[in-house]
Design an enzyme around this catalytic site. Structure first.
Site, PDB file in Angstrom:
ATOM      1  N   ARG A   1      -5.697  -0.962  -3.928  1.00 54.53           N
ATOM      2  CA  ARG A   1      -4.830  -0.877  -5.123  1.00 54.53           C
ATOM      3  C   ARG A   1      -5.613  -0.492  -6.374  1.00 54.53           C
ATOM      4  NH1 ARG A   1      -0.159  -2.166  -7.153  1.00 54.53           N
ATOM      5  NH2 ARG A   1       0.782  -2.511  -5.138  1.00 54.53           N
TER       6      ARG A   1
ATOM      7  N   ARG B   1      -4.220  19.277   4.660  1.00 53.21           N
ATOM      8  CA  ARG B   1      -3.144  18.405   5.159  1.00 53.21           C
ATOM      9  C   ARG B   1      -3.407  16.952   4.778  1.00 53.21           C
ATOM     10  NH1 ARG B   1       0.243  20.300   9.160  1.00 53.21           N
ATOM     11  NH2 ARG B   1       0.345  22.563   9.064  1.00 53.21           N
TER      12      ARG B   1
ATOM     13  N   ASP C   1      -8.013  -5.477   0.810  1.00 56.18           N
ATOM     14  CA  ASP C   1      -8.666  -4.663  -0.223  1.00 56.18           C
ATOM     15  C   ASP C   1     -10.114  -5.099  -0.506  1.00 56.18           C
ATOM     16  OD1 ASP C   1      -6.289  -3.369  -0.398  1.00 56.18           O
ATOM     17  OD2 ASP C   1      -5.817  -3.962  -2.447  1.00 56.18           O
TER      18      ASP C   1
ATOM     19  N   GLY D   1       0.961 -10.099  -0.028  1.00 51.66           N
ATOM     20  CA  GLY D   1       0.973  -9.181   1.122  1.00 51.66           C
ATOM     21  C   GLY D   1       0.285  -9.814   2.316  1.00 51.66           C
TER      22      GLY D   1
ATOM     23  N   THR E   1      -7.315 -10.597   1.425  1.00 52.68           N
ATOM     24  CA  THR E   1      -6.781  -9.268   1.138  1.00 52.68           C
ATOM     25  C   THR E   1      -7.557  -8.235   1.941  1.00 52.68           C
ATOM     26  OG1 THR E   1      -6.523  -7.492  -0.480  1.00 52.68           O
ATOM     27  CG2 THR E   1      -8.242  -9.075  -0.952  1.00 52.68           C
TER      28      THR E   1
ATOM     29  N   ASP F   1      -5.461 -11.906  -5.352  1.00 53.97           N
ATOM     30  CA  ASP F   1      -5.782 -12.272  -6.743  1.00 53.97           C
ATOM     31  C   ASP F   1      -4.601 -12.893  -7.494  1.00 53.97           C
ATOM     32  OD1 ASP F   1      -4.616  -9.791  -6.614  1.00 53.97           O
ATOM     33  OD2 ASP F   1      -5.917  -8.841  -8.103  1.00 53.97           O
TER      34      ASP F   1
ATOM     35  N   ASP G   1     -11.370  -7.124  -2.641  1.00 47.87           N
ATOM     36  CA  ASP G   1     -11.739  -7.011  -4.053  1.00 47.87           C
ATOM     37  C   ASP G   1     -11.709  -8.340  -4.806  1.00 47.87           C
ATOM     38  OD1 ASP G   1      -9.020  -7.407  -4.050  1.00 47.87           O
ATOM     39  OD2 ASP G   1      -8.504  -5.576  -5.143  1.00 47.87           O
TER      40      ASP G   1
ATOM     41  N   ARG H   1       6.655 -12.294  -2.099  1.00 49.74           N
ATOM     42  CA  ARG H   1       6.032 -11.934  -3.373  1.00 49.74           C
ATOM     43  C   ARG H   1       6.504 -12.857  -4.499  1.00 49.74           C
ATOM     44  NH1 ARG H   1       1.539  -8.731  -2.901  1.00 49.74           N
ATOM     45  NH2 ARG H   1       1.945  -6.817  -1.791  1.00 49.74           N
TER      46      ARG H   1
HETATM   47  O1  F6P Z   1      -3.342  -5.818  -1.891  1.00 42.78           O
HETATM   48  C1  F6P Z   1      -3.286  -5.443  -0.577  1.00 42.78           C
HETATM   49  C2  F6P Z   1      -2.408  -4.256  -0.400  1.00 42.78           C
HETATM   50  O2  F6P Z   1      -2.450  -3.943   0.973  1.00 42.78           O
HETATM   51  C3  F6P Z   1      -2.764  -3.042  -1.263  1.00 42.78           C
HETATM   52  O3  F6P Z   1      -3.820  -2.302  -0.761  1.00 42.78           O
HETATM   53  C4  F6P Z   1      -1.454  -2.300  -1.307  1.00 42.78           C
HETATM   54  O4  F6P Z   1      -1.334  -1.473  -2.439  1.00 42.78           O
HETATM   55  C5  F6P Z   1      -0.473  -3.410  -1.374  1.00 42.78           C
HETATM   56  O5  F6P Z   1      -1.063  -4.526  -0.724  1.00 42.78           O
HETATM   57  C6  F6P Z   1       0.841  -3.072  -0.723  1.00 42.78           C
HETATM   58  O6  F6P Z   1       1.636  -4.202  -0.688  1.00 42.78           O
HETATM   59  P1  F6P Z   1       3.164  -4.189  -0.228  1.00 42.78           P
HETATM   60  O7  F6P Z   1       3.199  -3.798   1.190  1.00 42.78           O
HETATM   61  O8  F6P Z   1       3.634  -5.566  -0.402  1.00 42.78           O
HETATM   62  O9  F6P Z   1       3.833  -3.222  -1.115  1.00 42.78           O
END
Ligand code: F6P
Length: 341
Positions: free
Chosen positions: A172, A265, A128, A11, A126, A104, A130, A73
């Site tokens: 995620r 909401r 994230d 991503g 990332t 990762d 993580d 990907r």
């Molecule tokens: O790992 C980074 C991330 O942004 C996650 O938070 C998210 O779930 C995922 O990528 C979404 O990836 P894509 O847009 O490729 O589905």
């Protein structure tokens, strides 16, 4: 040394272009070493899609989101035969060291390639935040800024309408963005995958605020939390076989509404968090990582990733980065939860 190959995989993430610029300028201008950009992540390495990079090719990209090299990907171990699938391009182009910028999954493939004998340097990426072995990843600060601004905006309309606002952010398997943006935005509850949630407790917070004259609440939800009991979400998968997340807040909202009687909401922030210009912090971090990766490649290092440790950039074994996924520590979540209500 021979050529440095550079790819961005998985991503995208704000700051990738700053890494590309950092590697290219450092390698070509400081070390007089050729850099070959590999297009569309691992796919370009497998299919031989490359472009030569120099100082002029990377002008004007520092503040741009996305990645000028493209990403995908695709993965050499999931969709190919590992190093064997990459060898034709490596031989043809004279790549001596591969700099791999990824999350990762990408870093795990980088480690496997290093184990098969290719020289590899990793750059962790990332939103994230993580990845193990580094104190922070670039892109995270940008995502948190976007999410915090969204919370600020939602708070004023929540207050005007006496509503509960659920804001779902990315994350995620770990709740870093939710926790940071929740602290920055003064959230009344934060649900993250690391901490089992109790919807009765969330409802109690909402009602307590009402009794104290605050008849609106902000609840931040990480996309990776489990859906409430009995709810089923549609599951679609990406090219890696990972579940595509997003939308769990829609299952949580009626549960909170039923328990509190307050209109609840949902806002799912989604890819807004990943697009657009990186913050100054992310530009600086990504630049430093790119420069450090080029230095390590030229020094002949392999099997390591560049990492932020304290205020320094240091090499860390790729094996350490891949050993676990780094979650929000209890004491940080405890700081956030001290302000719930
Ligand atoms: O790992 C980074 C991330 O942004 C996650 O938070 C998210 O779930 C995922 O990528 C979404 O990836 P894509 O847009 O490729 O589905």
């Amino acid at each position: 040394m021979g050529v440095i190959g550079l790819l961005t995989a998985g991503g995208d993430c704000p700051g990738l272009n700053a890494v590309i610029r950092g590697v290219t300028v450092r390698a070509t201008e400081t070390h007089d070493t050729e850099v070959l950009g590999i297009l569309n992540g691992w796919q370009g390495l497998i299919e031989g899609d490359t472009v030569s990079l120099d100082r002029d090719d990377v002008r004007g990209i520092l503040a741009r989101g996305g990645t000028m090299l493209g990403t995908s990907r695709m993965d050499p171990y999931v969709h190919g035969e590992g190093l064997a699938s990459c060898m034709s391009t490596i031989r043809k182009t004279g790549i001596e060291t591969l700099i791999v910028t990824g999350g990762d999954g990408t870093l795990r493939s980088a480690l496997q390639l290093a184990d098969e004998g290719l020289k590899v340097i990793g750059v962790p990426k990332t939103i994230d935040n993580d990845i193990n072995g580094t104190d922070m990843t670039f892109g995270f600060d940008t995502a948190v800024s976007v999410a915090t601004e969204a919370i600020d905006r939602l708070a004023s309309t929540a207050e005007a309408h006496n509503r509960v606002m659920l804001i779902e952010v990315m994350g995620r398997t770990k709740g870093w963005i939710a926790t940071y943006a929740g602290i920055a935005g003064g959230a009344d509850a934060i649900l993250i995958p690391e901490v089992p949630y109790d919807l009765d407790a969330v409802a109690a917070v909402v009602k307590k605020r009402y009794r104290r004259g605050r008849p609106f609440s902000i609840v931040v939800v990480a996309e990776g939390v489990a859906p409430p009991e009995g709810a089923t979400l549609e599951v679609r998968k990406d090219a890696f076989g990972f579940e595509r997340l997003g939308g769990v807040a829609y299952a949580l909202a009626p549960e909170i509404e039923d328990r509190t009687g307050f209109e609840t909401r949902v806002t799912v922030l989604g890819h807004v968090q990943r697009g657009g210009t990186p913050t100054a912090f992310d530009r600086v971090l990504a630049t430093r990582l790119g420069v450090a990766a080029a230095d390590l490649a030229v020094a002949g290092e392999s099997g390591v990733m560049v990492a932020l440790r304290g205020s320094e950039i240091e090499p860390v074994p790729l094996a350490e980065a891949c050993a676990t996924v780094r979650g929000v520590p209890e004491n940080l979540y405890e700081v956030a939860s001290a302000f719930f209500g």
